[in-house]
Write an enzyme that holds these catalytic residues in place. Structure first.
Site, PDB file in Angstrom:
ATOM      1  N   GLY B  14       0.838  -1.193   0.000  1.00  0.00           N
ATOM      2  CA  GLY B  14       0.000   0.000   0.000  1.00  0.00           C
ATOM      3  C   GLY B  14       0.871   1.240   0.000  1.00  0.00           C
ATOM      4  CB  ALA B  15       2.027   3.419  -2.334  1.00  0.00           C
ATOM      5  CG  ASP B 220      -7.246  -5.604  -1.341  1.00  0.00           C
ATOM      6  OD1 ASP B 220      -8.462  -5.867  -1.397  1.00  0.00           O
ATOM      7  OD2 ASP B 220      -6.684  -4.818  -2.137  1.00  0.00           O
ATOM      8  CG  HIS B 241     -18.056  12.409   6.758  1.00  0.00           C
ATOM      9  ND1 HIS B 241     -18.842  13.501   6.506  1.00  0.00           N
ATOM     10  CD2 HIS B 241     -16.832  12.888   7.077  1.00  0.00           C
ATOM     11  CE1 HIS B 241     -18.113  14.600   6.655  1.00  0.00           C
ATOM     12  NE2 HIS B 241     -16.891  14.255   7.009  1.00  0.00           N
ATOM     13  CG  LEU B 251     -15.772  13.697   2.765  1.00  0.00           C
ATOM     14  CD1 LEU B 251     -16.716  13.054   3.755  1.00  0.00           C
ATOM     15  CD2 LEU B 251     -14.328  13.399   3.136  1.00  0.00           C
ATOM     16  CD  GLU B 254     -16.049  16.702  11.222  1.00  0.00           C
ATOM     17  OE1 GLU B 254     -16.362  15.543  10.883  1.00  0.00           O
ATOM     18  OE2 GLU B 254     -15.399  16.949  12.245  1.00  0.00           O
ATOM     19  NE  ARG B 285     -15.764  13.245  10.255  1.00  0.00           N
ATOM     20  CZ  ARG B 285     -14.608  13.044   9.643  1.00  0.00           C
ATOM     21  NH1 ARG B 285     -14.123  11.810   9.546  1.00  0.00           N
ATOM     22  NH2 ARG B 285     -13.933  14.048   9.127  1.00  0.00           N
ATOM     23  CD  GLU B 382     -10.328   3.509   6.415  1.00  0.00           C
ATOM     24  OE1 GLU B 382      -9.868   4.384   5.657  1.00  0.00           O
ATOM     25  OE2 GLU B 382     -11.512   3.137   6.386  1.00  0.00           O
ATOM     26  CG  LEU B 399      -5.345  13.207   6.764  1.00  0.00           C
ATOM     27  CD1 LEU B 399      -5.503  14.640   6.271  1.00  0.00           C
ATOM     28  CD2 LEU B 399      -4.795  12.332   5.646  1.00  0.00           C
TER      29      LEU B 399
END
Lengths: 233, 583
Positions: B14-15, B220, B241, B251, B254, B285, B382, B399
């Site tokens: 994952g990048a 995955d 959300h 999205l 917020e 949320r 995540e 983040l």
């Protein structure tokens, strides 16, 4: 609504040249071209190959030529287009399969301009470097680039010569050249003044029209050229 | 199917922000490969909009301790407080470091990083909203992803783009020995033999119909772990959300409400005043999404439909153009709504998985109630569950999570590689991946009893949305588990039309669908077992939080026979005892 699609299909493993595939997709009234392509892939012909991810114009995966113009498939609503909607891969890069092209030359151009912050020697210590809102605004436009290649593959110079770094690479150089925190000008401008650099641009403005992020690409290239000529930011 | 062998100290899968941040650390210390099924800059970190919180106190008084409290309370006390303390304390350096890497944050008049309000972030333990979110317009995630990618290019990080990791390789004594990947361009398999592997594969919101998640967010990493006997933690907690574009789920940050936007029901009432009298539209949320659900259920949706309005009309043009330009454009493009003069239709959208692969604060994967580590395996972002988000993540903390724990994971995996031997590979390590692909390629579509992937996926998304969404009951969860069992049987008969080896993205989607089914099942099983309401998990038949029994994390493991076993481990509490959650 129903959408008639004419999609360029090509599998180099089994075909000598591309052919058109005709399909009728069913999408919601505010459906995107990406939704129509998904309909084809998911319900009519699973072999259709395309790239996509976020689906709302921020990841830059699905640049393609839609009714003759470079667009992101997820940022064009079908109802705004004349039918049949023609969909082709972006130009100037080798087609790997259907709408998928070899992105490597594009990213090679990007890497060539040293697209990273080269800090000056002063040690900011444990705090941020200061930058005024005006200094920050100076390069805001070119920070929006998502590297989708819509600009570079709309450029007739790039079509004819893939050693040209292309508009997207220059946009990403601009983002640092005009950043008050950056001290990497000497080398970066050297690269951009070379044969493959900014002066290949003939200001046809295709890139500006193609940019799905609304970046003033041609203007950024002109600013880079002027900077090279006058060596001042 | 050809298999090529490679050897690295560290492999990162994952990048996005987590994977790239880890790569910057591990590649300095050890040979590192970053494997992604996309190109790095296509990762969904780039879609994050609003900001990254850190108590810099650039515009008003703030402290990392207040940030920790907000994170714990926002997470409805299911947060492991030691981990939240680390995250909120390291947030400050994490933001400064990104600035030093070149991230173009918005600035205050005196040139420092500007900060704005965000849901659930308050001064002094809930007194009032605080300006804590550092941001770059409404494309903070884009700028984080670009900045980290720039640094990776500068540092010559080795990427394997459009390689889809299918399987995790474990030794007989349960150490991590690498992964197996499928190269999309050629259709060939690759064994990446490694001492350390870090999963940073992102979320799995694609099992819901309305979601802000990318098409490629199919879980995955957690899916592979589950199949290899590793439990998944707190899977019942999925965040909706409040402000997704109606019908599409895209999205709308917020940050809009942080800058002063408000929510209105069908009667034009600012209904959040009733649900959260102190911080109103800036409540966390889970509460806002539930409030919207409630308004709609009681007939106060707009025009009797299943949406309400976001009102930004009173914000100045300057705020919209410099601080919220992208979401303004999204409303114009996708809804044909002019936000400066018109109301924007919104509905809750499946956004973020609080649960995932259990890890310790060094991002090392832990596999049981005693937090025993699995040597060599790491996870961050995540796809992981540290747990810093508990039962409901606060805005901007994702983040932060990827930067703080991506960095920690990168350091840890490199140190592990330095002090350990390369584990032995099992005989034919690619066997599992090869069988999985061969099965899908062998089966046809269009014949009697054949199944296509897309209708199965659509059914899963519809039913998960209806029965495992903002509000759940024992009955709805039982129903969706029945559907999942049926879909699983049909999936076993599903095939692909594309039998080719170049860019067979139909095959890729078919594999992804398998992971979605696995994770949907675990989510529904864990949700059915948790007979209380907490954070993002709301049970209409058990509407109250039950701290006496349920202050614990679930661990869902798949048994050999395919059934799901649930175990529990305690929440780490350091300084904040559970209180009633009012805002």
């Amino acid at each position: 609504m129903k959408v008639q699609l004419k999609i360029q299909r090509f599998d180099p493993a089994t075909q000598d040249k591309p052919v058109w595939g005709n399909y009728v997709a069913e999408v919601e009234d505010n459906g995107r071209v990406l939704d129509a392509l998904h309909y084809v892939k998911w319900y009519l012909d699973g072999t259709l190959a395309l790239r996509r991810s976020c689906g709302h114009g921020v990841c830059g995966s699905d640049a393609m030529v839609i009714n003759g113009v470079n667009r992101l498939a997820c940022k064009v609503l079908c109802k705004t287009l004349d039918q049949p909607v023609t969909v082709e891969p972006i130009r100037g890069l080798k087609v790997e399969k259907d709408l998928i092209v070899d992105m490597e030359p594009f990213f090679a151009g990007y890497r060539a301009v040293q697209p990273w912050l080269v800090p000056d020697d002063t040690d900011p210590g444990g705090r941020e470097r200061l930058q005024s809102p005006e200094e920050r605004a100076r390069y805001d436009d070119t920070t929006k680039c998502i590297l989708c290649a819509a600009c570079t593959t709309s450029c007739p110079i790039f079509w004819g010569d893939d050693t040209y770094v292309g508009p997207a690479a220059i946009v990403n150089a601009h983002r640092f050249i005009f950043d008050s925190r950056d001290a990497g000008d000497r080398e970066r401008l050297e690269i951009l003044s070379a044969r493959e650099g900014a002066f290949r641009c003939r200001t046809t403005f295709n890139c500006t029209e193609a940019c799905p992020r609304g970046i003033k690409v041609t203007e950024a290239i002109q600013e880079v050229k002027r900077t090279i000529l006058y060596r001042k930011v | 199917m050809a298999v090529t062998y490679h050897q690295f100290d560290c492999v990162i899968v994952g990048a996005g922000g987590g994977g790239l941040r880890a790569a910057l650390e591990s590649s300095k210390r050890a040979s590192t490969a970053v494997v992604t099924k996309l190109y790095p800059t296509r990762s969904h970190t780039g879609a994050a909009q609003g900001g990254m919180c850190a108590a810099l106190a650039n515009v008003e008084e703030d402290s990392w301790e207040w940030h920790t409290f907000d994170t714990v309370k926002g997470g409805d006390y299911l947060v492991d407080q030691d981990a939240a303390e680390i995250m909120c304390r390291e947030a400050i350096d994490a933001v400064i470091e990104l600035e030093h890497m070149g991230l173009p944050f918005n600035r205050t008049p005196d040139g420092r990083i500007d900060q704005r309000r965000f849901g659930g972030h308050t001064r002094n333990h809930g007194e009032a909203p605080v300006r804590r979110a550092c941001y770059a317009a409404d494309r903070t995630g884009h700028m984080i992803l670009q900045t980290l990618f720039q640094q990776c290019v500068r540092n010559h990080v080795q990427f394997f783009n459009e390689w889809f990791v299918l399987d995790l390789i474990l030794t007989d004594d349960n150490r991590c020995a690498g992964v197996v990947a499928y190269e999309l361009k050629t259709g060939e398999l690759h064994v990446l033999h490694a001492k350390s592997v870090l999963f940073a594969t992102g979320g799995f919101g694609k099992f819901f119909r309305i979601t802000s998640n990318a098409h490629t967010l199919t879980g995955d990493g957690p899916g592979m772990c589950l199949r290899r006997g590793i439990p998944l933690e707190d899977m019942e907690f999925f965040q909706f959300h409040p402000t997704g574009i109606y019908g599409l789920g895209i999205l709308l940050s917020e940050a809009a409400r942080g800058e002063g936007a408000i929510l209105l029901n069908g009667e034009g009432e600012r209904f959040m005043e009733r649900y959260a009298p102190t911080i109103k539209d800036l409540a966390p949320r889970d509460m806002v999404s539930r409030a919207i659900y409630q308004e709609i259920a009681e007939g106060r949706g707009v025009g009797g439909k299943d949406f309400v309005h976001l009102d930004v009309r009173h914000l100045s043009r300057e705020v919209l153009e410099t601080k919220l330009p992208d979401i303004t454009e999204f409303a114009r493009l996708y809804l044909g709504v002019e936000p400066t003069t018109e109301l924007v239709p919104i509905q809750p959208t499946a956004h973020y998985a609080m649960g995932g692969i259990p890890t310790d604060v060094g991002a090392q994967v832990v596999v049981d109630e005693a937090n025993s580590p699995l040597p060599g395996l790491y996870a961050a972002g995540e796809c992981a569950c540290v747990s810093v988000h508990g039962a409901n993540r606060l805005g901007t903390n994702s983040l932060l999570d990827i930067i703080v724990f991506g960095r920690r994971g990168g350091i840890q995996m490199a140190e592990h590689a330095a002090e350990s031997e390369l584990p032995p590979l099992p005989e034919d390590p690619a066997a599992g991946a090869r069988d999985l692909l061969a099965g899908l390629l062998k089966r046809s579509v269009g014949g009697e009893g054949d199944e296509r992937i897309a209708p199965l996926r659509k059914r899963l998304q519809d039913e998960m949305m209806a029965d495992c969404g903002v509000v759940r009951t024992d009955e709805s969860l039982g129903r969706v588990l029945g559907t999942i069992a049926e879909l699983r049987e049909r999936y076993g008969r599903a095939g692909v039309e594309d039998k080719g080896s170049a860019y067979n993205t139909e095959l890729l989607e078919a594999v992804e669908m398998g992971f979605l089914l696995d994770l949907a099942e675990v989510t529904a099983v864990a949700a059915r077992a948790r007979t209380e309401s907490r954070g993002g998990h709301y049970r209409e038949d058990f509407p109250l939080r039950d701290d006496g029994y349920w202050m614990r994390h679930s661990l869902a493991r798949r048994r050999e026979d395919g059934t799901i076993e649930l175990n529990y481990k305690p929440v780490t509490v350091t300084r904040y005892m559970p209180m009633e959650r009012k805002y």
